[in-house]
Design a protein around this motif. Structure first.
Motif, mmCIF file in Angstrom:
data_model
loop_
_atom_site.group_PDB
_atom_site.id
_atom_site.type_symbol
_atom_site.label_atom_id
_atom_site.label_comp_id
_atom_site.label_asym_id
_atom_site.label_seq_id
_atom_site.Cartn_x
_atom_site.Cartn_y
_atom_site.Cartn_z
ATOM 1 N N ASN A 104 0.805 -1.216 0.000
ATOM 2 C CA ASN A 104 0.000 0.000 0.000
ATOM 3 C C ASN A 104 0.841 1.271 0.000
ATOM 4 O OD1 ASN A 104 -2.428 -1.456 -0.013
ATOM 5 N ND2 ASN A 104 -2.262 -1.792 2.185
ATOM 6 N N TYR A 105 2.145 1.127 -0.153
ATOM 7 C CA TYR A 105 3.045 2.277 -0.219
ATOM 8 C C TYR A 105 3.196 2.718 -1.669
ATOM 9 C CZ TYR A 105 4.741 1.900 4.605
ATOM 10 O OH TYR A 105 4.844 1.898 5.965
ATOM 11 N N HIS A 106 3.425 4.012 -1.842
ATOM 12 C CA HIS A 106 3.785 4.565 -3.143
ATOM 13 C C HIS A 106 5.295 4.771 -3.147
ATOM 14 C CE1 HIS A 106 -0.355 5.509 -4.208
ATOM 15 N NE2 HIS A 106 -0.510 6.007 -2.996
ATOM 16 N N THR A 107 5.866 4.789 -4.325
ATOM 17 C CA THR A 107 7.249 5.224 -4.495
ATOM 18 C C THR A 107 7.200 6.583 -5.176
ATOM 19 O OG1 THR A 107 8.032 2.948 -4.717
ATOM 20 C CG2 THR A 107 9.486 4.684 -5.529
ATOM 21 N N LEU A 108 7.882 7.551 -4.583
ATOM 22 C CA LEU A 108 7.979 8.896 -5.135
ATOM 23 C C LEU A 108 9.386 9.096 -5.671
ATOM 24 C CD1 LEU A 108 6.338 10.879 -2.189
ATOM 25 C CD2 LEU A 108 5.202 9.898 -4.193
ATOM 26 N N ARG A 109 9.508 9.342 -6.963
ATOM 27 C CA ARG A 109 10.817 9.559 -7.590
ATOM 28 C C ARG A 109 10.886 11.006 -8.056
ATOM 29 N NH1 ARG A 109 14.446 6.162 -9.923
ATOM 30 N NH2 ARG A 109 12.970 4.456 -9.690
ATOM 31 N N PHE A 110 11.780 11.770 -7.411
ATOM 32 C CA PHE A 110 12.022 13.160 -7.785
ATOM 33 C C PHE A 110 13.309 13.211 -8.591
ATOM 34 C CE2 PHE A 110 9.631 13.404 -3.861
ATOM 35 C CZ PHE A 110 8.802 14.510 -3.993
ATOM 36 N N GLU A 111 13.254 13.775 -9.795
ATOM 37 C CA GLU A 111 14.456 13.980 -10.597
ATOM 38 C C GLU A 111 14.575 15.455 -10.918
ATOM 39 O OE1 GLU A 111 14.939 11.284 -13.849
ATOM 40 O OE2 GLU A 111 14.838 9.558 -12.504
ATOM 41 N N LEU A 112 15.789 15.981 -10.745
ATOM 42 C CA LEU A 112 16.070 17.393 -10.989
ATOM 43 C C LEU A 112 17.018 17.496 -12.173
ATOM 44 C CD1 LEU A 112 16.766 18.536 -7.304
ATOM 45 C CD2 LEU A 112 14.574 18.301 -8.481
ATOM 46 N N ASP A 113 16.548 18.101 -13.247
ATOM 47 C CA ASP A 113 17.367 18.253 -14.454
ATOM 48 C C ASP A 113 17.649 19.726 -14.686
ATOM 49 O OD1 ASP A 113 17.463 15.480 -15.376
ATOM 50 O OD2 ASP A 113 15.299 15.705 -15.662
ATOM 51 N N GLU A 114 18.921 20.024 -14.985
ATOM 52 C CA GLU A 114 19.277 21.399 -15.311
ATOM 53 C C GLU A 114 18.685 21.749 -16.666
ATOM 54 O OE1 GLU A 114 23.302 22.844 -14.645
ATOM 55 O OE2 GLU A 114 23.674 20.999 -13.512
ATOM 56 N N ILE A 115 18.083 22.930 -16.743
ATOM 57 C CA ILE A 115 17.555 23.468 -17.985
ATOM 58 C C ILE A 115 18.022 24.916 -18.078
ATOM 59 C CG2 ILE A 115 15.524 21.937 -18.034
ATOM 60 C CD1 ILE A 115 13.879 24.338 -16.947
ATOM 61 N N PRO A 116 17.955 25.527 -19.256
ATOM 62 C CA PRO A 116 18.341 26.933 -19.339
ATOM 63 C C PRO A 116 17.521 27.769 -18.355
ATOM 64 C CG PRO A 116 18.104 26.002 -21.534
ATOM 65 C CD PRO A 116 17.599 24.966 -20.556
ATOM 66 N N GLY A 117 18.214 28.491 -17.492
ATOM 67 C CA GLY A 117 17.546 29.366 -16.537
ATOM 68 C C GLY A 117 17.073 28.693 -15.262
ATOM 69 N N GLY A 118 17.396 27.405 -15.082
ATOM 70 C CA GLY A 118 16.959 26.795 -13.840
ATOM 71 C C GLY A 118 16.949 25.295 -13.817
ATOM 72 N N THR A 119 15.865 24.740 -13.252
ATOM 73 C CA THR A 119 15.776 23.306 -12.963
ATOM 74 C C THR A 119 14.378 22.802 -13.303
ATOM 75 O OG1 THR A 119 17.270 23.646 -11.087
ATOM 76 C CG2 THR A 119 16.013 21.581 -11.117
ATOM 77 N N ARG A 120 14.319 21.651 -13.943
ATOM 78 C CA ARG A 120 13.036 20.975 -14.157
ATOM 79 C C ARG A 120 12.922 19.861 -13.122
ATOM 80 N NH1 ARG A 120 12.175 19.859 -19.785
ATOM 81 N NH2 ARG A 120 11.173 21.890 -19.649
ATOM 82 N N ILE A 121 11.807 19.875 -12.370
ATOM 83 C CA ILE A 121 11.523 18.808 -11.411
ATOM 84 C C ILE A 121 10.505 17.874 -12.058
ATOM 85 C CG2 ILE A 121 10.724 18.178 -9.104
ATOM 86 C CD1 ILE A 121 11.023 21.149 -8.329
#
Length: 157
Positions: A104-121
């Motif tokens: 009954n647990y979820h897995t949460l996967r956060f990925e942070l990618d560099e993009i021009p001007g910042g970060t995509r989550i």
């Protein structure tokens, strides 16, 4: 900012995906995601408690729709050797009404990618039993990511 819901054939379940672009460096976004305490904008104002190391317990305490909650999970993957970019957590909410058992647990996967001007989550949450449940989760996580964006883009005092 947006989101999609995909069907993971090998997992046999629906995955909720939320994404947002943040005008802040990846390290700043990482600090916001992995900080203790509470921000009204993030996780419905829940207080977050963890030492953010691999295998560590994480607890989210707060109130949602007039009901107190204490969600919990563990840090199961951490990729931050030179520059932080991925953290994977398990997540269980007693408000689900389901027993506190691994299935009954979820897995949460956060990925942070560099993009021009910042970060995509990009945030993926697995173990949604239906497309509707995945859409509900995606909408909640999109709100949470909007909060991360607001905090990360806030000028330092």
């Amino acid at each position: 900012m947006g989101g999609t819901i995909g069907r993971e054939a090998h997992m046999g379940e629906y995955v909720a995906r939320a994404e947002i672009d943040v005008e802040a460096p990846r390290r700043t976004v990482w600090r916001v995601l992995t900080s203790n305490g509470a921000h009204p904008e993030i996780m419905f104002g829940a207080e977050v408690v963890s030492d953010w190391r691999l295998g560590s317990r994480i607890v989210w305490r707060g109130e949602w729709q007039g009901q107190s909650f204490e969600d919990h999970g563990r840090v199961i993957e951490l990729e931050d050797l030179q520059e932080p970019w991925r953290i994977v957590l398990t997540h269980f909410s007693p408000l689900s009404g389901l027993p506190d058992e691994p299935e009954n647990y979820h897995t949460l996967r956060f990925e942070l990618d560099e993009i021009p001007g910042g970060t995509r989550i990009t945030l993926d949450q697995d173990n949604n039993p239906t497309r509707e449940a995945a859409e509900h989760s995606r909408a909640n996580w999109a709100k949470m990511l909007e909060g991360v964006k607001a905090v990360a883009e806030r000028p330092s005092v």
